[in-house]
Design a protein around this motif. Structure first.
Motif, PDB file in Angstrom:
ATOM      1  N   ARG A 174       0.819  -1.215   0.000  1.00 39.30           N
ATOM      2  CA  ARG A 174       0.000   0.000   0.000  1.00 39.30           C
ATOM      3  C   ARG A 174       0.851   1.264   0.000  1.00 39.30           C
ATOM      4  NH1 ARG A 174      -1.727   3.420   3.860  1.00 39.30           N
ATOM      5  NH2 ARG A 174      -3.627   4.585   3.372  1.00 39.30           N
ATOM      6  N   GLU A 175       1.858   1.290   0.869  1.00 43.56           N
ATOM      7  CA  GLU A 175       2.634   2.521   1.008  1.00 43.56           C
ATOM      8  C   GLU A 175       3.478   2.812  -0.237  1.00 43.56           C
ATOM      9  OE1 GLU A 175       5.732   4.501   4.117  1.00 43.56           O
ATOM     10  OE2 GLU A 175       4.666   2.718   4.784  1.00 43.56           O
ATOM     11  N   ASP A 176       3.867   1.753  -0.919  1.00 44.16           N
ATOM     12  CA  ASP A 176       4.683   1.932  -2.122  1.00 44.16           C
ATOM     13  C   ASP A 176       3.845   2.155  -3.376  1.00 44.16           C
ATOM     14  OD1 ASP A 176       6.897   1.503  -0.556  1.00 44.16           O
ATOM     15  OD2 ASP A 176       6.923  -0.645  -0.942  1.00 44.16           O
ATOM     16  N   LEU A 177       2.520   1.964  -3.267  1.00 42.46           N
ATOM     17  CA  LEU A 177       1.625   2.061  -4.429  1.00 42.46           C
ATOM     18  C   LEU A 177       2.033   1.080  -5.536  1.00 42.46           C
ATOM     19  CD1 LEU A 177       1.140   5.954  -4.690  1.00 42.46           C
ATOM     20  CD2 LEU A 177      -0.530   4.308  -3.850  1.00 42.46           C
ATOM     21  N   ARG A 228      10.405  -3.563  -9.180  1.00 37.87           N
ATOM     22  CA  ARG A 228       9.229  -3.336  -8.340  1.00 37.87           C
ATOM     23  C   ARG A 228       9.118  -1.900  -7.869  1.00 37.87           C
ATOM     24  NH1 ARG A 228       8.467  -8.625  -4.479  1.00 37.87           N
ATOM     25  NH2 ARG A 228       8.475 -10.144  -6.164  1.00 37.87           N
ATOM     26  N   VAL A 229       9.935  -1.028  -8.398  1.00 37.93           N
ATOM     27  CA  VAL A 229       9.848   0.373  -7.962  1.00 37.93           C
ATOM     28  C   VAL A 229       9.195   1.222  -9.052  1.00 37.93           C
ATOM     29  CG1 VAL A 229      11.652   0.447  -6.213  1.00 37.93           C
ATOM     30  CG2 VAL A 229      12.285   0.579  -8.630  1.00 37.93           C
ATOM     31  N   VAL A 230       8.645   2.362  -8.627  1.00 42.59           N
ATOM     32  CA  VAL A 230       7.781   3.131  -9.528  1.00 42.59           C
ATOM     33  C   VAL A 230       8.546   3.908 -10.597  1.00 42.59           C
ATOM     34  CG1 VAL A 230       5.914   3.324  -7.866  1.00 42.59           C
ATOM     35  CG2 VAL A 230       7.683   5.087  -7.916  1.00 42.59           C
ATOM     36  N   LYS A 231       9.851   4.006 -10.442  1.00 43.34           N
ATOM     37  CA  LYS A 231      10.640   4.715 -11.443  1.00 43.34           C
ATOM     38  C   LYS A 231      11.893   3.897 -11.656  1.00 43.34           C
ATOM     39  CE  LYS A 231      12.293   9.438 -12.106  1.00 43.34           C
ATOM     40  NZ  LYS A 231      12.606  10.651 -11.319  1.00 43.34           N
ATOM     41  N   TYR A 276      -2.927   3.261  -7.696  1.00 51.12           N
ATOM     42  CA  TYR A 276      -3.214   4.652  -7.331  1.00 51.12           C
ATOM     43  C   TYR A 276      -4.153   4.710  -6.138  1.00 51.12           C
ATOM     44  CZ  TYR A 276      -1.188   6.161 -11.773  1.00 51.12           C
ATOM     45  OH  TYR A 276      -0.325   6.404 -12.812  1.00 51.12           O
ATOM     46  N   PRO A 277      -4.051   5.782  -5.356  1.00 50.08           N
ATOM     47  CA  PRO A 277      -5.047   5.976  -4.307  1.00 50.08           C
ATOM     48  C   PRO A 277      -6.411   6.239  -4.956  1.00 50.08           C
ATOM     49  CG  PRO A 277      -3.469   7.818  -4.356  1.00 50.08           C
ATOM     50  CD  PRO A 277      -3.048   6.860  -5.405  1.00 50.08           C
TER      51      PRO A 277
END
Lengths: 482, 365
Positions: B49-52, B129-132, B161-162
């Motif tokens: 959740r925290e990492d989206l 697994r990271v967003v960038k 996304y939230p």
């Protein structure tokens, strides 16, 4: 065997003698980029378009010379360093903005056009180009495509690949071909997406079609002032998990703040432990409530103060400090080495502590300025190259920092590229089968080992002559790929 | 999975996720075996959740994923046709987007990392697994939309996304042209609608259909006039039209915004039972039911004409659904682009024997 004389004659026949450099004093400007490694090319050629690029590529292939494409040379992973000498194809003569179409909201540009020029050209139509690397005043669109460049505003808007619709490229075997075009989502393999971020190993970009976005209706920029990097990191997590996606969240630590303030006078509090630059854009009805929520999150995590930019001039000043921060570090020491790791946001606090431990163990000083919202760290080690042994310590610390990022579930690079600097670390993330699988795309584009060699993937023979890189590898210890 | 591929022997393997897009593309060339990839690739979703982010086994449906994410206030704003029963692997392989495509991106834009079973039985991965992340070649973008012809997707890591509170709204518009004009004005006013489609059903006036944050509604109404709450089911119509059971014939077309009006108008002349225009991605989809469908000759002629008109700007017209009788005469994908030589080399690099979906993809790949 081909002589250099034959090569120069061939290049001059294609691009004109005036557009070929070969004297030592001319070439030394092209032996490096924004990193540490250097290598002198045999020649630099400045073609005027795709036809000349293709002819140069075919000539070099026929004569057996390596090719290294180059934009502005601002790259931070050694992508433009001619690792096996050969010929540098510089895009500096291809720098026109060919078209700005405000109805379709696209622009067609040549690869050598600087990033900022594109946004300036779009501005008269109320549009802008989203990816905004800190080097945007110098770096070129072609280089941005090669590296899949990012920037502070990529948190909400995405990186280069999300904003490029099509590219005309000269492949590594000298074919001119369009990948993508002016529309979205054409059927067929997304070769455009495969080429973007390939770090100049598949070909040279000769035209780029980009999407332009409307300039936001309004913007709120907040500066949250904290006692520590940890407090600021907690705030980032709180903002993101509350459901807000700001346009940007940038962090600067005490070392960076003091250097930026001394060098650029941007109004930063020099005594703070860290600041967050948080920005929202959109219509006022929506962003005001977002800014209120972000402000509350800052105070909850222990912020001593939260400032709101009153006008465009103040906003500009706050960003000037951020974008000029790395340069301002020159006030602390003559050299810097900037890293580009990414970690899951939830691991920010732990990883930052790990970075601190590593640099102090090596007796070095680090400045942190980075894209906190993405978990994209840029620890910047400041040092003096003239002190014997320092560079080796810096590179060793850098390798350990990369390892900490990978061990935290992160990656080796968020936006600077793997290049020549981190290709040996690739096995930390990928198996031999994965790497061989990635390498197959090179043959598809006709790269059989001489097109921007020794970059991106672990390199074979003929690439081990750069001593600095080897020092880093030794320091990285037994886990390093050999 | 490996065993399933091996068991197929010399047959072309046709991987099946949620079986919502089996009709996509050409018929496989030669004998083939359907492979239940969706059923074989089930497993637990790791949602951070925290990492989206979420790591999702390819056989998980978007419906199942949505429930897992919603429990922690997040969502995947990727709404392909028939999303609930589509598997994430299948969605990535087909690359079809939905109404939220202009705002949040195509399926490939959500992908952070991917694992794929190659035709020779090797499992290979790209991304992370990271967003960038720009570590390594972006093979994920080649795999997305490749219809399994380069490998069978086994696991996908996505950015999530939230969930932001928003309302679904609509208003009638006098014409397609007026609808297009309104969407443009809303976009330029920086009111960030999560989607904004124009929906035209035969015999009814077209409507502008959109989703926006509650706080933005006054700003929207200043541009559109009074908006009413969207009738339930109308959103699904924008998303699914063309792929429902009674859509016997359907096409999707993409062009530049400036040519969209002409393209949509040409399509109206073919009297589809449902027409969806997605102005901000230059997209139109037309669907015909049994009663309204033209015959193969009429449809083929219209396709040729539409393809000719969009070719100049690199647009495309794909026939996603056709009665069996049309297939002999009409090519589903349209003429391949100038980069087709590279596409063929790519296929040869990853599936030289043509084991996966032989003949189904563009240009007979």
């Amino acid at each position: 065997m081909t002589t250099r004389r034959e090569l120069l004659a061939g290049l001059s026949a294609i691009a004109g003698a005036a557009n070929v450099l070969w004297r030592h004093e001319d070439l030394i400007v092209y032996e490096f980029d924004g990193t540490i490694e250097k290598k002198l090319p045999y020649a630099v050629v400045f073609p005027d378009g795709a036809e000349q690029v293709a002819a140069v590529v075919r000539l070099c292939n026929a004569l057996g010379f390596a090719i290294t494409p180059r934009g502005a040379g601002t790259g931070l992973s050694g992508g433009a360093v001619p690792a096996q000498r050969g010929v540098v194809i510089a895009t500096a003569r291809m720098r026109r903005i060919l078209e700005v179409d405000p109805v379709d909201r696209v622009a067609v540009v040549e690869p050598g056009a600087p990033n900022i020029q594109l946004t300036e050209a779009a501005a008269e139509h109320g549009l802008f180009y989203a990816p905004d690397p800190s080097s945007q005043k110098a770096c070129t669109i072609g280089g941005n495509v090669a590296e899949n460049a990012g920037g502070p505003h990529c948190l909400a808007l995405g990186v280069t690949t999300n904003h490029v619709l099509g590219i005309e490229v000269v492949t590594a075997d000298g074919e001119i071909v369009w990948l993508g075009g002016r529309t979205m989502d054409a059927p067929g393999y997304d070769l455009r997406g495969g080429f973007i971020g390939s770090e100049g190993t598949l070909g040279v970009v000769t035209k780029v079609v980009v999407r332009l976005l409307p300039v936001p209706e309004s913007v709120v920029t907040l500066l949250g002032i904290f006692n520590s990097v940890e407090e600021a990191s907690v705030t980032v997590g709180a903002i993101i998990s509350s459901g807000l996606i700001p346009a940007a969240i940038e962090m600067m630590d005490r070392v960076t703040l003091q250097a930026a303030e001394a060098g650029l006078q941007c109004g930063y509090p020099a005594d703070a432990g860290a600041v967050l630059l948080v920005e929202f854009d959109g219509i006022p009805e929506v962003i005001e409530s977002q800014a209120t929520a972000a402000r509350a999150a800052c105070f909850e995590a222990g912020a001593s103060e939260v400032r709101v930019a009153r006008d465009a001039a103040e906003r500009e000043r706050l960003w000037k400090g951020r974008k000029g921060a790395i340069g301002a570090l020159g006030r602390i020491a003559p050299n810097y080495y900037i890293l580009d790791g990414v970690v899951p946001r939830s691991r920010l606090v732990t990883v930052m502590a790990g970075v601190d431990e590593i640099v102090s163990r090596y007796g070095l000083q680090v400045a942190n300025v980075f894209h906190a919202g993405d978990g994209n760290l840029h620890p910047c080690v400041v040092f003096d190259e003239r002190v014997p042994g320092t560079l080796e310590r810096v590179l060793a610390a850098g390798a350990e920092i990369m390892k900490v990022c990978v061990d935290a579930g992160g990656s080796l690079t968020g936006e600077h590229g793997v290049g020549y600097e981190k290709n040996k670390f690739m096995p930390w993330l990928y198996s031999e089968v994965d790497l061989e699988n990635m390498g197959r795309i090179r043959a598809v584009f006709g790269n059989h080992g001489r097109f921007n060699p020794c970059k991106l993937l672990p390199a074979g023979s003929g690439c081990g002559e750069m001593a600095h890189n080897d020092a880093a590898m030794r320091a990285a210890g037994p886990d390093a790929y050999v | 999975m490996r065993d399933l591929v091996a068991a197929a022997g010399d047959l072309t393997v046709v991987p099946v996720g949620g079986a919502t897009q089996l009709e996509l593309g050409n018929a496989p060339s030669g004998p083939f075996a359907l492979m239940a990839a969706g059923a074989a690739l089930r497993g637990e979703v790791q949602h951070e959740r925290e990492d989206l982010t979420a790591v999702v086994p390819a056989g998980v449906t978007l419906g199942e994923l949505a429930a897992i994410l919603a429990a922690k206030g997040q969502h995947l704003p990727l709404d392909p046709p028939l999303a609930e029963t589509s598997t994430i692997g299948g969605v990535m392989a087909t690359g079809l987007g939905g109404p939220m495509r202009p705002r949040f991106g195509a399926p490939r834009d959500f992908v952070l990392g991917m694992t794929v079973l190659r035709a020779d039985g090797e499992l290979v991965k790209a991304g992370g697994r990271v967003v960038k992340n720009v570590t390594g070649y972006d093979l994920m973008r080649l795999w997305c939309g490749s219809l399994g012809t380069l490998g069978i997707i086994t696991e996908v890591t996505v950015r999530v996304y939230p969930m932001a509170p928003a309302v679904d709204l609509e208003c009638p518009v006098a014409s397609l042209a007026e609808g297009l004009e309104l969407v443009e004005r809303i976009y330029r006013a920086d009111v960030r609608a999560e989607f904004s489609d124009i929906l035209a059903e035969s015999g009814e006036a077209p409507a502008l259909v959109l989703r926006a944050p509650e706080r933005a509604v006054p700003a929207l109404e200043a541009l559109t006039g009074p908006l009413r709450r969207l009738t339930p089911g109308r959103y699904a119509l924008c998303r699914d039209a063309g792929y429902r059971l009674d859509d016997v014939l359907a096409l999707r077309a993409v062009t530049t915004p400036s040519r969209l009006r002409a393209l949509a108008t040409d399509l109206v002349a073919l009297k589809p039972s449902t027409l969806v225009v997605r102005p901000l991605s230059g997209f139109v989809r037309a669907a015909w039911d049994v009663g309204s469908a033209p015959n193969a000759r009429q449809f083929g002629g219209a396709l040729d004409q539409l393809r000719g008109a969009t070719a100049a700007v690199g647009g495309s017209v794909v026939a996603d659904r056709m009665p069996a009788g049309f297939r002999g005469e009409i090519e589903a994908w349209g003429p391949p682009p100038g980069s087709f030589g590279l596409m063929r080399k790519l296929k040869e690099a990853y599936d030289p024997a043509g084991r996966f979906n032989r003949g189904r993809y563009i240009g007979g790949i």
